[in-house]
Design an enzyme around this catalytic site. Sequence first.
Site, PDB file in Angstrom:
ATOM      1  N   ASP A  34      56.754  86.072  88.270  1.00 54.02           N
ATOM      2  CA  ASP A  34      56.353  85.573  89.445  1.00 54.02           C
ATOM      3  C   ASP A  34      57.334  84.323  90.166  1.00 54.02           C
ATOM      4  OD1 ASP A  34      55.931  84.080  86.976  1.00 54.02           O
ATOM      5  OD2 ASP A  34      54.499  82.825  87.793  1.00 54.02           O
ATOM      6  N   ASP A  64      61.213  96.639  95.121  1.00 52.11           N
ATOM      7  CA  ASP A  64      60.686  96.952  96.431  1.00 52.11           C
ATOM      8  C   ASP A  64      60.983  95.367  97.228  1.00 52.11           C
ATOM      9  OD1 ASP A  64      59.912  99.530  96.420  1.00 52.11           O
ATOM     10  OD2 ASP A  64      58.014  99.038  95.923  1.00 52.11           O
ATOM     11  N   LYS A 120      57.379  88.121  81.478  1.00 52.30           N
ATOM     12  CA  LYS A 120      56.185  87.190  81.324  1.00 52.30           C
ATOM     13  C   LYS A 120      56.032  86.822  79.963  1.00 52.30           C
ATOM     14  CE  LYS A 120      53.270  84.932  83.729  1.00 52.30           C
ATOM     15  NZ  LYS A 120      53.724  83.974  84.857  1.00 52.30           N
ATOM     16  N   TYR A 170      52.203 101.818  83.561  1.00 47.77           N
ATOM     17  CA  TYR A 170      51.711 102.965  84.325  1.00 47.77           C
ATOM     18  C   TYR A 170      51.410 104.289  83.143  1.00 47.77           C
ATOM     19  CZ  TYR A 170      53.199 100.457  88.285  1.00 47.77           C
ATOM     20  OH  TYR A 170      53.455  99.450  89.361  1.00 47.77           O
ATOM     21  N   ASP A 223      58.846  97.930  89.699  1.00 49.97           N
ATOM     22  CA  ASP A 223      58.231  98.548  90.874  1.00 49.97           C
ATOM     23  C   ASP A 223      58.272  97.502  92.017  1.00 49.97           C
ATOM     24  OD1 ASP A 223      57.071 100.291  92.619  1.00 49.97           O
ATOM     25  OD2 ASP A 223      55.142 100.299  91.398  1.00 49.97           O
TER      26      ASP A 223
HETATM   27 MG   LIG Z   1      52.738  81.806  88.981  1.00 52.37          MG
HETATM   28 MG   LIG Z   2      57.294 100.616  94.386  1.00 46.44          MG
END
Ligand SMILES: [Mg+2]
Ligand SMILES: [Mg+2]
Lengths: 357, 357
Positions: free
Chosen positions: A224, A252, A192, A142, A248
């Site tokens: 994931d 959430d 990741k 970000y 983020d």
């Molecule tokens: Mg995957």
């Molecule tokens: Mg968020």
Amino acid sequence: MKKIAVLAGDGIGPEVMEQALKVLVAVQKKFGFELSFQHADVGGAAIDSHGVALPESTLTLCAESDAILFGSVGGPKWEHLPPAEQPERAALLPLRKHFDLFCNYRPARVFKSLTAACPLRADIIGDGFDILCVRELTSGIYFGTPKGREGAGEDEYAYDTMGYKRSEVRRIAHMAFAAARQRSGKVTSVDKANVLTTMVLWREVVLEVAKEYPDVKLNHIYVDNATMQLVRDPHQFDVMLCGNMFGDIISDEAAMLTGSMGLLASASLNTENFGLFEPAGGSAPDIAGQGIANPIAEILSAAMMLRYSLGYGEAADAIEAAVEKTLDRGICTADIAVDRSQAVNTAEMGDAIVAAL
Amino acid sequence: MKKIAVLAGDGIGPEVMEQALKVLVAVQKKFGFELSFQHADVGGAAIDSHGVALPESTLTLCAESDAILFGSVGGPKWEHLPPAEQPERAALLPLRKHFDLFCNYRPARVFKSLTAACPLRADIIGDGFDILCVRELTSGIYFGTPKGREGAGEDEYAYDTMGYKRSEVRRIAHMAFAAARQRSGKVTSVDKANVLTTMVLWREVVLEVAKEYPDVKLNHIYVDNATMQLVRDPHQFDVMLCGNMFGDIISDEAAMLTGSMGLLASASLNTENFGLFEPAGGSAPDIAGQGIANPIAEILSAAMMLRYSLGYGEAADAIEAAVEKTLDRGICTADIAVDRSQAVNTAEMGDAIVAAL
Ligand SMILES: [Mg+2]
Ligand SMILES: [Mg+2]
């Protein structure tokens, strides 16, 4: 005597803040410490009174304080302003930046008496779960550079940079391990590392930091898979350590899995444990001024302030236990009440929690 | 006559493939088209027979075919190999690259008779949901350059680049809108346009493409909110259009929400609708050779092949309806059976689906 900058802000902010202060006053007597509360304008209220969402005087007060207890900012009245001047962006982002609040704690906890609100199957929820998301808040994709657009036509290319410095990963990892020590002693680092170079470094540093916390259990999970495991069995997690974007997303999802988003607190801290504490929800202008908002997220934010910035962990525990006890007794504001005709109002909820202390 | 390259691979691959071919043979009679099946080695089986996971002869066969029906690859026997030579990486990645299979379709569907397996609350699931995740598979942050590490000590910095070209967004968006036309006519584009420059371009192009599909409804959602909304109400989604990393995350979360990961098919397509079709699950070496694996994911992959590569949409519908009917009749393999003593084996499930056609 610790100084607290109280920035109640807009919407339901002032109403729920009043209850949080009530609870803090009660708890300081019980535990024998003293807090001094200094109020200042922020957000839309500050735009109205000072012309900007974060007046210099408010920033100065914050700098002279030991912690910032924040309500909420924003509302339809200020939505016509340019994005950069709107309450959320013009108040919170500069505060984070000024105090280098790189560490975001987002607890996602299901209270036993509220498990029915949880979107997961009853046998998965059990008696509820309790996760702390630790999100790096000031770096990652970000904020990474370069970012931009180049070329034209169908070849036009837009790009962003995800990046972390070793020191940035180290300091957020320390915050996760330190928090885990005060909880169930388990950190799950979300990365990741199988495809992203940034995340290879992330994992290396997390492994290094882990050596300094031999009493804390560490495991690693791909982002994931993390979104899957949260749904399959949230009980497997204690502290989830994430970079900015993954945090983020994960915080959430975890918040929604509690089914009680209005009850969630948050903290943003710097390396000196100075921090800003605020409900994860918004200013709820639709119900502002009616005295019916749920003050629990603000009260739990105040508890986080005691624990993480002021070192009053026992007092924080006491507040959290009082909230749990109150909910167990079936005392609910309208947002979480099964039977709304039995709901208490904002002040009654604050009083009930004080009584349960 | 359409030519199908049949790459059954390792583990349960050959067993479930046999059932998929049985179903294809039955359906081609019913709908009056003809398929020719050409078998070739891939994965561990090809390492054993040819020394490499993707032999030249297999690649040639694929190039001469109209579609690739893939089983699964990998197993403990080949885990000692260097990562780049292992079955998964050395077979699937080169196939994707060689045929430019940039578009990944991952359906996440809950069959009505299997809603009890779903991790969400019964009132959220209702009669089940049906989402198609469309993921860009060959660009984005997993492949973007530059990526690397520089500097030393605490200043060492690791980075990756997220990037998309206008043409890359355009072609994947077309695949999403085209799929939505064959479904419920709704595309939800998943982005993070509020903070990522790449995603600003993404949204611009998606809006452009949408103009060519006035019959399809489009909305946009931020990726963090998408992980929440999937949990809160998966019924609101039809086609979810995602970049590579967001699609990786969202498709996995949606898959887990079905509660029946072993039933999920997938397709990877190029601009000519040539594609590779495979179960989303793995080679399951632990149950290989026992004849008890669930063939439904392979059978549904075969249906996707008919629909997306071969243009036999009605035949695909018929297979999916036969699977649903079979499950509604309570016919289950061990992995999805409530009472395992009543479970059918792999061949019996294949026969039941053929009978239901
Ligand atoms: Mg995957
Ligand atoms: Mg968020």
